[in-house]
Write a protein that holds these residues in place. Structure first.
Motif, PDB file in Angstrom:
ATOM      1  N   ALA A  75       0.728  -1.294   0.057  1.00  0.00           N
ATOM      2  CA  ALA A  75      -0.093   0.051  -0.015  1.00  0.00           C
ATOM      3  C   ALA A  75       0.939   1.106  -0.119  1.00  0.00           C
ATOM      4  O   ALA A  75       0.320   2.271  -0.903  1.00  0.00           O
ATOM      5  CB  ALA A  75      -0.994   0.056   1.083  1.00  0.00           C
ATOM      6  N   PRO A  76       1.826   1.375   0.859  1.00  0.00           N
ATOM      7  CA  PRO A  76       2.782   2.555   0.956  1.00  0.00           C
ATOM      8  C   PRO A  76       3.244   2.912  -0.568  1.00  0.00           C
ATOM      9  O   PRO A  76       3.373   4.206  -0.750  1.00  0.00           O
ATOM     10  CB  PRO A  76       3.798   2.287   1.940  1.00  0.00           C
ATOM     11  CG  PRO A  76       3.340   1.200   2.572  1.00  0.00           C
ATOM     12  CD  PRO A  76       2.324   0.349   1.803  1.00  0.00           C
ATOM     13  N   TYR A  77       3.436   1.934  -1.435  1.00  0.00           N
ATOM     14  CA  TYR A  77       3.985   2.333  -2.871  1.00  0.00           C
ATOM     15  C   TYR A  77       2.828   2.838  -3.817  1.00  0.00           C
ATOM     16  O   TYR A  77       2.667   3.748  -4.333  1.00  0.00           O
ATOM     17  CB  TYR A  77       4.860   1.013  -3.357  1.00  0.00           C
ATOM     18  CG  TYR A  77       5.235   1.179  -4.769  1.00  0.00           C
ATOM     19  CD1 TYR A  77       6.508   2.024  -4.868  1.00  0.00           C
ATOM     20  CD2 TYR A  77       4.564   0.872  -5.782  1.00  0.00           C
ATOM     21  CE1 TYR A  77       6.938   2.388  -6.240  1.00  0.00           C
ATOM     22  CE2 TYR A  77       4.838   0.867  -7.173  1.00  0.00           C
ATOM     23  CZ  TYR A  77       6.102   1.587  -7.452  1.00  0.00           C
ATOM     24  OH  TYR A  77       6.263   1.962  -8.684  1.00  0.00           O
ATOM     25  N   TYR A  78       1.852   1.959  -3.698  1.00  0.00           N
ATOM     26  CA  TYR A  78       0.712   2.057  -4.580  1.00  0.00           C
ATOM     27  C   TYR A  78      -0.362   3.115  -4.216  1.00  0.00           C
ATOM     28  O   TYR A  78      -1.133   3.381  -5.244  1.00  0.00           O
ATOM     29  CB  TYR A  78      -0.117   0.776  -5.023  1.00  0.00           C
ATOM     30  CG  TYR A  78       0.880  -0.210  -5.619  1.00  0.00           C
ATOM     31  CD1 TYR A  78       1.324  -0.168  -6.906  1.00  0.00           C
ATOM     32  CD2 TYR A  78       1.474  -1.563  -5.095  1.00  0.00           C
ATOM     33  CE1 TYR A  78       1.809  -1.036  -7.904  1.00  0.00           C
ATOM     34  CE2 TYR A  78       2.337  -2.301  -5.537  1.00  0.00           C
ATOM     35  CZ  TYR A  78       2.370  -2.045  -7.063  1.00  0.00           C
ATOM     36  OH  TYR A  78       3.237  -3.043  -7.771  1.00  0.00           O
ATOM     37  N   GLN A  79      -0.351   3.521  -3.127  1.00  0.00           N
ATOM     38  CA  GLN A  79      -1.451   4.751  -2.792  1.00  0.00           C
ATOM     39  C   GLN A  79      -1.107   5.951  -3.503  1.00  0.00           C
ATOM     40  O   GLN A  79      -1.911   6.809  -4.080  1.00  0.00           O
ATOM     41  CB  GLN A  79      -1.353   4.795  -1.508  1.00  0.00           C
ATOM     42  CG  GLN A  79      -0.121   5.530  -0.811  1.00  0.00           C
ATOM     43  CD  GLN A  79      -0.125   5.561   0.840  1.00  0.00           C
ATOM     44  OE1 GLN A  79      -0.907   5.242   1.440  1.00  0.00           O
ATOM     45  NE2 GLN A  79       1.100   6.377   1.418  1.00  0.00           N
ATOM     46  N   ARG A  80       0.149   6.056  -4.109  1.00  0.00           N
ATOM     47  CA  ARG A  80       0.574   7.284  -4.820  1.00  0.00           C
ATOM     48  C   ARG A  80      -0.074   7.254  -5.990  1.00  0.00           C
ATOM     49  O   ARG A  80      -0.387   8.453  -6.686  1.00  0.00           O
ATOM     50  CB  ARG A  80       2.167   7.430  -5.075  1.00  0.00           C
ATOM     51  CG  ARG A  80       2.580   6.226  -5.988  1.00  0.00           C
ATOM     52  CD  ARG A  80       4.176   6.393  -6.481  1.00  0.00           C
ATOM     53  NE  ARG A  80       4.884   5.742  -4.907  1.00  0.00           N
ATOM     54  CZ  ARG A  80       6.111   5.638  -4.765  1.00  0.00           C
ATOM     55  NH1 ARG A  80       6.814   5.935  -5.630  1.00  0.00           N
ATOM     56  NH2 ARG A  80       6.517   4.908  -3.742  1.00  0.00           N
ATOM     57  N   PHE A  81      -0.593   6.200  -6.480  1.00  0.00           N
ATOM     58  CA  PHE A  81      -1.356   6.199  -7.769  1.00  0.00           C
ATOM     59  C   PHE A  81      -2.877   5.814  -7.525  1.00  0.00           C
ATOM     60  O   PHE A  81      -3.647   6.014  -8.497  1.00  0.00           O
ATOM     61  CB  PHE A  81      -0.926   4.928  -8.671  1.00  0.00           C
ATOM     62  CG  PHE A  81       0.589   4.730  -8.855  1.00  0.00           C
ATOM     63  CD1 PHE A  81       1.150   5.456  -9.442  1.00  0.00           C
ATOM     64  CD2 PHE A  81       1.121   3.671  -8.336  1.00  0.00           C
ATOM     65  CE1 PHE A  81       2.556   5.426  -9.843  1.00  0.00           C
ATOM     66  CE2 PHE A  81       2.579   3.522  -8.337  1.00  0.00           C
ATOM     67  CZ  PHE A  81       3.475   4.437  -9.280  1.00  0.00           C
ATOM     68  N   GLY A  82      -3.403   6.238  -6.282  1.00  0.00           N
ATOM     69  CA  GLY A  82      -4.719   6.203  -5.901  1.00  0.00           C
ATOM     70  C   GLY A  82      -5.357   4.979  -5.354  1.00  0.00           C
ATOM     71  O   GLY A  82      -6.357   4.931  -4.963  1.00  0.00           O
ATOM     72  N   PHE A  83      -4.406   3.714  -5.311  1.00  0.00           N
ATOM     73  CA  PHE A  83      -4.880   2.401  -4.794  1.00  0.00           C
ATOM     74  C   PHE A  83      -4.969   2.448  -3.229  1.00  0.00           C
ATOM     75  O   PHE A  83      -4.273   3.292  -2.523  1.00  0.00           O
ATOM     76  CB  PHE A  83      -3.929   1.462  -5.155  1.00  0.00           C
ATOM     77  CG  PHE A  83      -4.039   1.093  -6.581  1.00  0.00           C
ATOM     78  CD1 PHE A  83      -4.774   0.056  -7.045  1.00  0.00           C
ATOM     79  CD2 PHE A  83      -3.228   1.831  -7.402  1.00  0.00           C
ATOM     80  CE1 PHE A  83      -4.882  -0.324  -8.316  1.00  0.00           C
ATOM     81  CE2 PHE A  83      -3.223   1.558  -9.032  1.00  0.00           C
ATOM     82  CZ  PHE A  83      -4.037   0.485  -9.350  1.00  0.00           C
ATOM     83  N   SER A  84      -6.015   1.928  -2.850  1.00  0.00           N
ATOM     84  CA  SER A  84      -6.395   1.619  -1.370  1.00  0.00           C
ATOM     85  C   SER A  84      -6.916   0.414  -0.998  1.00  0.00           C
ATOM     86  O   SER A  84      -7.786  -0.296  -2.200  1.00  0.00           O
ATOM     87  CB  SER A  84      -6.945   2.615  -0.709  1.00  0.00           C
ATOM     88  OG  SER A  84      -8.622   2.841  -0.976  1.00  0.00           O
ATOM     89  N   ALA A  85      -7.023  -0.043   0.151  1.00  0.00           N
ATOM     90  CA  ALA A  85      -7.731  -1.477   0.517  1.00  0.00           C
ATOM     91  C   ALA A  85      -9.512  -0.996   1.004  1.00  0.00           C
ATOM     92  O   ALA A  85     -10.086  -1.961   1.393  1.00  0.00           O
ATOM     93  CB  ALA A  85      -6.882  -1.992   1.471  1.00  0.00           C
ATOM     94  N   GLN A  86      -9.780   0.091   0.631  1.00  0.00           N
ATOM     95  CA  GLN A  86     -11.186   0.551   1.448  1.00  0.00           C
ATOM     96  C   GLN A  86     -12.216  -0.165   0.467  1.00  0.00           C
ATOM     97  O   GLN A  86     -13.215  -0.520   1.481  1.00  0.00           O
ATOM     98  CB  GLN A  86     -11.119   2.218   1.061  1.00  0.00           C
ATOM     99  CG  GLN A  86     -12.704   2.682   1.631  1.00  0.00           C
ATOM    100  CD  GLN A  86     -12.723   4.228   1.409  1.00  0.00           C
ATOM    101  OE1 GLN A  86     -11.654   4.958   0.926  1.00  0.00           O
ATOM    102  NE2 GLN A  86     -13.735   4.629   1.899  1.00  0.00           N
ATOM    103  N   LYS A  87     -11.937  -0.392  -0.730  1.00  0.00           N
ATOM    104  CA  LYS A  87     -13.236  -1.038  -1.664  1.00  0.00           C
ATOM    105  C   LYS A  87     -13.016  -2.520  -1.641  1.00  0.00           C
ATOM    106  O   LYS A  87     -13.714  -3.154  -2.258  1.00  0.00           O
ATOM    107  CB  LYS A  87     -13.195  -0.341  -2.919  1.00  0.00           C
ATOM    108  CG  LYS A  87     -13.636   1.413  -3.030  1.00  0.00           C
ATOM    109  CD  LYS A  87     -15.021   1.346  -2.066  1.00  0.00           C
ATOM    110  CE  LYS A  87     -15.489   2.727  -2.153  1.00  0.00           C
ATOM    111  NZ  LYS A  87     -15.968   3.440  -3.401  1.00  0.00           N
TER     112      LYS A  87
END
Length: 203
Positions: free
Chosen positions: A143-155
């Motif tokens: 997550a720390p890497y991919y959140q910069r592209f808008g990814f999250s575990a929320q959905k």
């Protein structure tokens, strides 16, 4: 002397221009890239890559149409790869399948680490998926890497992979607002099967 000063200015200009030239290009993967891609994945990810749960959604399938990319260095050698795959991200609140893409594997040659190639491949893949009117992209990653592209575990809290995985690493990016709302259940493959394509080609 004035001449040596001009020489130094010319050298600085050449170095600046060289720095501005792209160190790689990103293009559609071609059929003859297969062996180079597999060798790159082995180098970048190691022998355990085929035991990952994501591989179960890719095995025997073809990537989503127009969504397999390679990066090449100035000599034309493959320096990176990313592919996206058609999946069903469970069902929505009305019981309808949620169409989405699975991104991966994303791999960069060890020699190109730190050059921004992974980010460039990610942004290119997301832009193309958006252009082709896909609704959401999922992946399994940090997550720390991919959140910069808008990814999250929320959905993805109510989704599951077909095999062992870390729930916090199952991430999603909505390309269309609320595309993943209410999604729950098991993620399954929905892409074109390799064998089916061969049979059609032979016919």
């Amino acid at each position: 002397s004035d001449f040596s000063l001009l020489e130094r200015i010319a050298m600085i200009r050449l170095k600046t221009e060289a720095a501005l030239e792209p160190a790689f290009s990103i293009e559609q993967e071609r059929e003859h890239d297969a062996s180079a891609r597999e060798a790159l994945l082995d180098r970048a990810m190691g022998p355990g890559r085929k035991r990952k749960s994501s591989e179960k959604l890719r095995r025997g399938r073809l990537p989503a149409a127009g969504l397999a990319f390679v990066a090449r260095d100035p000599s034309g050698n493959m320096a990176g790869s990313v592919r996206l795959w058609n999946i069903r991200a469970g069902i929505d609140a009305c019981g309808q399948p949620v169409a989405a893409l699975l991104l991966g594997p994303l791999a960069v040659s060890p020699a190109m680490k730190g050059a921004g190639l992974g980010s460039a491949l990610m942004r290119h893949a997301i832009a193309e998926a958006t252009r082709l009117e896909h609704r959401a992209v999922l992946l399994v990653g940090d997550a720390p890497y991919y959140q910069r592209f808008g990814f999250s575990a929320q959905k993805t809290r109510n989704l599951s992979m077909p095999g062992p995985y870390e729930k916090a690493r199952l991430l999603a990016l909505e390309l269309v607002p609320d595309a993943m709302s209410g999604a729950s259940g098991k993620i399954t493959a929905s892409g074109r099967e390799v064998g089916v394509l061969r049979i059609r080609a032979a016919a």
